[in-house]
Design an enzyme around this catalytic site. Sequence first.
Site, PDB file in Angstrom:
ATOM      1  N   ASP A 205       5.898   1.782   4.388  1.00 34.37           N
ATOM      2  CA  ASP A 205       5.531   0.608   5.177  1.00 34.37           C
ATOM      3  C   ASP A 205       6.830   0.061   5.780  1.00 34.37           C
ATOM      4  O   ASP A 205       7.934   0.476   5.431  1.00 34.37           O
ATOM      5  CB  ASP A 205       4.779  -0.436   4.335  1.00 34.37           C
ATOM      6  CG  ASP A 205       3.957  -1.370   5.232  1.00 34.37           C
ATOM      7  OD1 ASP A 205       4.204  -1.399   6.469  1.00 34.37           O
ATOM      8  OD2 ASP A 205       3.081  -2.084   4.728  1.00 34.37           O
TER       9      ASP A 205
HETATM   10  C1  NOJ Z   1       3.432  -3.790   8.010  1.00 33.80           C
HETATM   11  C2  NOJ Z   1       2.005  -3.611   7.606  1.00 33.80           C
HETATM   12  O1  NOJ Z   1       1.874  -3.795   6.219  1.00 33.80           O
HETATM   13  C3  NOJ Z   1       1.436  -2.253   7.971  1.00 33.80           C
HETATM   14  O2  NOJ Z   1       0.073  -2.245   7.682  1.00 33.80           O
HETATM   15  C4  NOJ Z   1       1.698  -1.943   9.415  1.00 33.80           C
HETATM   16  O3  NOJ Z   1       1.132  -0.720   9.765  1.00 33.80           O
HETATM   17  C5  NOJ Z   1       3.204  -1.944   9.616  1.00 33.80           C
HETATM   18  N1  NOJ Z   1       3.728  -3.267   9.330  1.00 33.80           N
HETATM   19  C6  NOJ Z   1       3.598  -1.534  11.017  1.00 33.80           C
HETATM   20  O4  NOJ Z   1       3.336  -2.549  11.915  1.00 33.80           O
END
Ligand code: NOJ
Length: 761
Positions: free
Chosen positions: A293
């Site tokens: 993530d």
């Molecule tokens: C953080 C989020 O938790 C995730 O779901 C997302 O895909 C990423 N940021 C990228 O934006």
Amino acid sequence: MTKYLSLAIIISIIFGSCTPATETNTISDKTISYKVDSLMSLMTLAEKIGQTNMFNGTWEFTGPIPADNSSQEKAEQIKNGMVGAMINVLSAKATREAQKMAVENSRLGIPLLFGYDVIHGYKTMLPVPLAQAASWSEDAARQGAEIAAREAASAGQHWTFSPMIDVSRDARWGRIMESAGEDPYLSSVMARAWVQGYQGKSLADPVSIAACAKHFAAYGFAEAGRDYNTVDISDQTLYNVVFPPFKAASDAGVATFMNAFNEINGVPATGSTFLQRDILKGAWGFEGFMVSDWGSIGEMVTHGFARDNKHAAELAMNAGSDMDMESRAYERELEGLITEGKVDIVALDDAVKRILKLKYALGLFEDPYRYCDEQREKETLLAVENLQGAREIARKTMVLFKNENNILPLSKEVKSVAVIGQLAGSKDIPLGNWRGQAVTNSAVSLLEGVQSAVSDQSKVAFAEGYILSTGTRDFIHELDIQPGDESGFAEAIRLAKSSEVVIMAVGEDCFQTGEGRSQADIALKGNQQQLLMEVLKVNKNVIVVLMNGRPLAIPEVMDQAPAIIEAWFAGSEAGNAIADVIFGDYNPSGKLPVSFPHHVGQEPLHYDRKNTGRPVTNDFDSGLVFWSHYTDAPTESLLPFGFGLSYSTFEYSNFSVTPKEKGATVTVDVTNSSKIDGTETVQVYVRDVVATVTQPVKRLVDFQQMEVSAGETRKVTFDLSEEDFGFYHKNYDFYAEDGVFDVMIGGNSRDLQSIGVTLSF
Ligand code: NOJ
């Protein structure tokens, strides 16, 4: 002319592998594996590390590279083949420019992968995922993902960070809106449908994109529903509740997984070998890659799990996290770690192979620009058929909570309608959070939907009434919730008094849900409820339309309003879809994918609870207190999981359960006893009455959705197998235990008929 003759092309010629992208392209395709091996034999260590590195597209790419050091440095990295993927490079033109930088300048010309958060649509917004789950329709979910994929692919995207299939049982958690709700079985069905919708028949098909199952794992179990918070969870819950949707996504061939921000039992998910290597890549045989993530590798330092970024890179790569999103830990530290022997080259090679396989499967080596067609983009975004699809899907997601005296559906010949509430007039809130590239204020508002549905003679008037939110409403910033401006009340009440019918919208601003949007309270904010109560005093025909991305605690609204439709954040066509339901062009069929509480203190709330030694008996008359309950709030939900009314009425009869070898056959007759054709979702629940590990009082194991014409009776049959009666024991060992089971059937998780049977396996 390209600066270098791409070695990838040389490889293709040597190995005769320049076959066109075919319908059978999957990441497990053997020929793809050979191609990747050949390419990897030519790659330097630095080039391999480059593939594991994902950058955010911080500039437009359609103009010159900004002069600042960071942009210049990133551009150099792309040109040197030090970047494998990019996020947030948006449009066919921008991705072509970025792709050119990589393909025409780097030694091997390996194409970039472009990823984006296409959560419920790219430009045409579909209902938010929780709403889609309320359709209980695989077809609707699949079609929604197909529309999203078609649009995203036309804008240069290869990959979406969706579906989010974290089982979510805490309405305080803002990201419950992105999930399929509280149930592992329903979430698994939705997971499969979303993956199939995004990825289509073949990844090589340029209208499909790679999906990403996230967040592995247990992100939805953040303590107290506070986003990013600690997760402490038993193996039983992990195996039987959290894992099933992820397993379903893996089985459906999802191309990628994303790990999670949270720690789980003391180990950040990003650094968990158990999750990533033992379960996902081991037990499930997942062949795609795992992306971190955003910054989650670096955040292991903040968690107190890694000493520094270098240590974090070591832990993450060894644990099986293949691509680094924005921590810049792999890019900077992996070479040193491999030289020092702290990371085995085998781990890196495995990661790179997984990433390259997807690029081959997408057909990017045949044509890195196959997703960069500006003409196609123009024709595809907001195409009429996408909007039509969004409307059809949205109406299937609406859940009818209440319909006293069959006040709904309304006649289109209604004399006068008062449409009330900021939410009813908003062309923006229905778009929801995580709204991709949706244009601000582009949704059909409820007001507009009503105006186009009614006859020319009907009078429609609007009063904003309450103001829920003001200020910059966007993805990044805090929302400005208003405490209680009553200046619009008088006009709203006057209109309500003078109209035949009132349609009043209450609920949430869409930016009350989503990432970083946890709330300690889930009642209606501001003074919406106060106005609603005033309106109810002057008009008996009030239809309440709820717009929200989480369960709300609204016992007073349930009690007082004669009719309530749960419309969620229904997307670009929201107003039209809601009007379809209000005026009877669509007979509501949605069912709740999540329980609604009376009070926030009941959260986390889910129907599949354990019995305990002092069960919930609701025996208040005895005067005794020593049973599991609250003394100041009900223990049961306000609205149970699986609940949803229709304009039709359905009756269940002739329920039977016949044991068979390692399972049971279940049948029931469903009669539509009304005068209107409708759709019912027949739900089957099971309880293992005595087990070596205590089991929930009921859990959904199957359902069938069917149209039943007015007056018709349909026989429904379910074939239940060991899979439906069993559960994961210690060490991820699945089997059913012999003994007595209750098998239950009905139209929601509360109103069920039950038969006990003895089964052996
Ligand atoms: C953080 C989020 O938790 C995730 O779901 C997302 O895909 C990423 N940021 C990228 O934006």
